[in-house]
Structures are given as C-alpha cells and as structure tokens.
Design a protein around this motif. Structure first.
Motif, PDB file in Angstrom:
ATOM      1  N   GLY A  19       0.790  -1.219   0.000  1.00  0.00           N
ATOM      2  CA  GLY A  19       0.000   0.000   0.000  1.00  0.00           C
ATOM      3  C   GLY A  19       0.822   1.269   0.000  1.00  0.00           C
ATOM      4  O   GLY A  19       0.283   2.364   0.095  1.00  0.00           O
ATOM      5  N   GLN A  20       2.142   1.139  -0.097  1.00  0.00           N
ATOM      6  CA  GLN A  20       3.020   2.299  -0.104  1.00  0.00           C
ATOM      7  C   GLN A  20       3.788   2.349  -1.422  1.00  0.00           C
ATOM      8  O   GLN A  20       3.589   1.533  -2.307  1.00  0.00           O
ATOM      9  CB  GLN A  20       3.967   2.252   1.092  1.00  0.00           C
ATOM     10  N   VAL A  21       4.666   3.316  -1.513  1.00  0.00           N
ATOM     11  CA  VAL A  21       5.529   3.466  -2.674  1.00  0.00           C
ATOM     12  C   VAL A  21       6.356   2.191  -2.839  1.00  0.00           C
ATOM     13  O   VAL A  21       6.803   1.604  -1.860  1.00  0.00           O
ATOM     14  CB  VAL A  21       6.439   4.699  -2.473  1.00  0.00           C
ATOM     15  N   GLY A  22       6.568   1.769  -4.097  1.00  0.00           N
ATOM     16  CA  GLY A  22       7.361   0.572  -4.360  1.00  0.00           C
ATOM     17  C   GLY A  22       8.137   0.693  -5.656  1.00  0.00           C
ATOM     18  O   GLY A  22       8.166   1.754  -6.285  1.00  0.00           O
ATOM     19  N   THR A  23       8.745  -0.396  -6.067  1.00  0.00           N
ATOM     20  CA  THR A  23       9.627  -0.386  -7.232  1.00  0.00           C
ATOM     21  C   THR A  23       8.900  -0.047  -8.531  1.00  0.00           C
ATOM     22  O   THR A  23       9.534   0.326  -9.508  1.00  0.00           O
ATOM     23  CB  THR A  23      10.352  -1.740  -7.394  1.00  0.00           C
ATOM     24  N   ALA A  41       3.446   8.197  -9.338  1.00  0.00           N
ATOM     25  CA  ALA A  41       2.365   7.228  -9.491  1.00  0.00           C
ATOM     26  C   ALA A  41       2.988   5.875  -9.788  1.00  0.00           C
ATOM     27  O   ALA A  41       4.156   5.777 -10.162  1.00  0.00           O
ATOM     28  CB  ALA A  41       1.424   7.638 -10.621  1.00  0.00           C
ATOM     29  N   GLY A  42       2.174   4.829  -9.634  1.00  0.00           N
ATOM     30  CA  GLY A  42       2.617   3.479  -9.949  1.00  0.00           C
ATOM     31  C   GLY A  42       2.498   2.556  -8.766  1.00  0.00           C
ATOM     32  O   GLY A  42       2.541   2.991  -7.614  1.00  0.00           O
ATOM     33  N   GLY A  43       2.318   1.282  -9.061  1.00  0.00           N
ATOM     34  CA  GLY A  43       2.112   0.312  -7.989  1.00  0.00           C
ATOM     35  C   GLY A  43       0.795   0.598  -7.298  1.00  0.00           C
ATOM     36  O   GLY A  43      -0.235   0.762  -7.948  1.00  0.00           O
ATOM     37  N   ASP A  44       0.814   0.710  -5.973  1.00  0.00           N
ATOM     38  CA  ASP A  44      -0.400   0.968  -5.201  1.00  0.00           C
ATOM     39  C   ASP A  44      -0.818   2.438  -5.202  1.00  0.00           C
ATOM     40  O   ASP A  44      -1.868   2.784  -4.673  1.00  0.00           O
ATOM     41  CB  ASP A  44      -0.203   0.513  -3.754  1.00  0.00           C
ATOM     42  N   ILE A  45       0.000   3.301  -5.791  1.00  0.00           N
ATOM     43  CA  ILE A  45      -0.248   4.742  -5.756  1.00  0.00           C
ATOM     44  C   ILE A  45      -0.895   5.202  -7.061  1.00  0.00           C
ATOM     45  O   ILE A  45      -0.332   5.025  -8.140  1.00  0.00           O
ATOM     46  CB  ILE A  45       1.058   5.532  -5.527  1.00  0.00           C
ATOM     47  N   VAL A  46      -2.082   5.802  -6.957  1.00  0.00           N
ATOM     48  CA  VAL A  46      -2.762   6.372  -8.121  1.00  0.00           C
ATOM     49  C   VAL A  46      -2.102   7.687  -8.503  1.00  0.00           C
ATOM     50  O   VAL A  46      -1.812   7.940  -9.677  1.00  0.00           O
ATOM     51  CB  VAL A  46      -4.259   6.617  -7.833  1.00  0.00           C
ATOM     52  N   ARG A  47      -1.877   8.544  -7.511  1.00  0.00           N
ATOM     53  CA  ARG A  47      -1.282   9.853  -7.750  1.00  0.00           C
ATOM     54  C   ARG A  47      -0.677  10.355  -6.454  1.00  0.00           C
ATOM     55  O   ARG A  47      -1.270  10.218  -5.389  1.00  0.00           O
ATOM     56  CB  ARG A  47      -2.338  10.833  -8.245  1.00  0.00           C
ATOM     57  N   GLY A  48       0.500  10.949  -6.573  1.00  0.00           N
ATOM     58  CA  GLY A  48       1.151  11.555  -5.423  1.00  0.00           C
ATOM     59  C   GLY A  48       1.867  12.821  -5.835  1.00  0.00           C
ATOM     60  O   GLY A  48       2.223  13.002  -7.003  1.00  0.00           O
ATOM     61  N   HIS A  49       2.066  13.700  -4.859  1.00  0.00           N
ATOM     62  CA  HIS A  49       2.783  14.949  -5.093  1.00  0.00           C
ATOM     63  C   HIS A  49       3.697  15.199  -3.906  1.00  0.00           C
ATOM     64  O   HIS A  49       3.351  14.876  -2.769  1.00  0.00           O
ATOM     65  CB  HIS A  49       1.813  16.128  -5.216  1.00  0.00           C
ATOM     66  N   LEU A  50       4.845  15.785  -4.183  1.00  0.00           N
ATOM     67  CA  LEU A  50       5.705  16.245  -3.108  1.00  0.00           C
ATOM     68  C   LEU A  50       6.155  17.655  -3.430  1.00  0.00           C
ATOM     69  O   LEU A  50       6.248  18.042  -4.593  1.00  0.00           O
ATOM     70  CB  LEU A  50       6.877  15.295  -2.870  1.00  0.00           C
ATOM     71  N   LYS A  67      -4.151   6.350  -2.864  1.00  0.00           N
ATOM     72  CA  LYS A  67      -3.937   4.947  -3.200  1.00  0.00           C
ATOM     73  C   LYS A  67      -5.144   4.393  -3.958  1.00  0.00           C
ATOM     74  O   LYS A  67      -6.221   4.986  -3.965  1.00  0.00           O
ATOM     75  CB  LYS A  67      -3.670   4.135  -1.933  1.00  0.00           C
ATOM     76  N   HIS A  68      -4.963   3.247  -4.600  1.00  0.00           N
ATOM     77  CA  HIS A  68      -6.033   2.613  -5.371  1.00  0.00           C
ATOM     78  C   HIS A  68      -7.246   2.270  -4.509  1.00  0.00           C
ATOM     79  O   HIS A  68      -8.360   2.209  -5.028  1.00  0.00           O
ATOM     80  CB  HIS A  68      -5.513   1.358  -6.090  1.00  0.00           C
ATOM     81  N   ASP A  69      -7.059   2.067  -3.215  1.00  0.00           N
ATOM     82  CA  ASP A  69      -8.200   1.748  -2.354  1.00  0.00           C
ATOM     83  C   ASP A  69      -8.989   2.994  -1.947  1.00  0.00           C
ATOM     84  O   ASP A  69      -9.943   2.911  -1.188  1.00  0.00           O
ATOM     85  CB  ASP A  69      -7.755   0.956  -1.119  1.00  0.00           C
ATOM     86  N   GLY A  70      -8.580   4.173  -2.467  1.00  0.00           N
ATOM     87  CA  GLY A  70      -9.297   5.412  -2.193  1.00  0.00           C
ATOM     88  C   GLY A  70      -8.827   6.171  -0.972  1.00  0.00           C
ATOM     89  O   GLY A  70      -9.333   7.253  -0.692  1.00  0.00           O
TER      90      GLY A  70
END
Length: 121
Positions: A19-23, A41-50, A67-70
């Motif tokens: 459920g976190q950032v991954g490869t 984005a990618g893996g379990d992450i739909v969209r992220g910003h820093l 995350k994909h689970d909302g």
C-alpha cells in the motif's frame, strides 16, 4: 554537490510495506531556485505529489498521495542527494507519516532506460 534534479525520473530500489511506494512507482522531479516538487504514481499509488526545498545536497519536503483503495496519506521526508559513480542520482531518504503511524528509510535512484520512464499523456 550533485546537479539539478529537474526532469529526472527516479524509482525506489526496493518495495516498502504493502500500500506504499514501491519499485513500480515513478517520481518525476522538478527543481528551480532551491524549490523542488515532483509527481509520482505506480504500484499501489494512483497519484502523489511532493513539494519542498533543496539546500546543497539536502532535500526537505512534504508528500501527499492517493492509493487505489481510495485512501489518502501524507508525510514528511528529508533526503540526501548522492551522485553515483555512473553519474546517476540517488536519494537516501528518511521519512515519517504525519497522517498515520510509521516511519522509515528508503532509497530512490535515477532511471535511464526509456522503458523505465512513465508514460506521458
């Protein structure tokens, strides 16, 4: 001091907890005048910003992700920018969630192969 992060694509070298950032997560960095930001984005992450700052080889930023689970989550990260022998960039990170329990360390490295870059559009 390592060069600018602007336009670089980086990815974690190992998976974090589920459920976190991954490869499979890709970060596209931007840098201007001591300010940094990235989309990921990618893996379990739909969209992220820093978003944060850079002083020398130190980054200090906050991140937020969906995350994909909302569910959403946010946290704080401090990173050291390292130039690898082959000229690529590595970020050695220490992070802590602010929206949930947990903290840790991670490493992300610059990708070079075109197939490793995120799709555009």
């Amino acid at each position: 001091m390592a060069g600018s992060l602007d336009g670089l694509v980086l990815s974690p070298v190992a998976d974090q907890a589920p459920g976190q950032v991954g490869t499979r997560t890709r970060f596209v960095y931007h840098e201007q005048g001591g300010r940094i930001w990235a989309e990921y984005a990618g893996g379990d992450i739909v969209r992220g910003h820093l978003v944060g700052t850079r002083e020398g080889d130190r980054l200090d930023f906050r991140y937020v992700q969906l995350k994909h689970d909302g569910t959403t989550s946010c946290g704080h990260c401090e990173s050291t920018v390292v130039e690898l022998p082959d000229g690529r960039v590595r970020l050695e990170e220490t992070w802590e969630w602010e929206s949930q329990p947990g903290s840790g360390t991670s490493v992300v490295e610059q990708l070079t192969a075109p197939e490793d870059r995120p799709a555009t559009g």
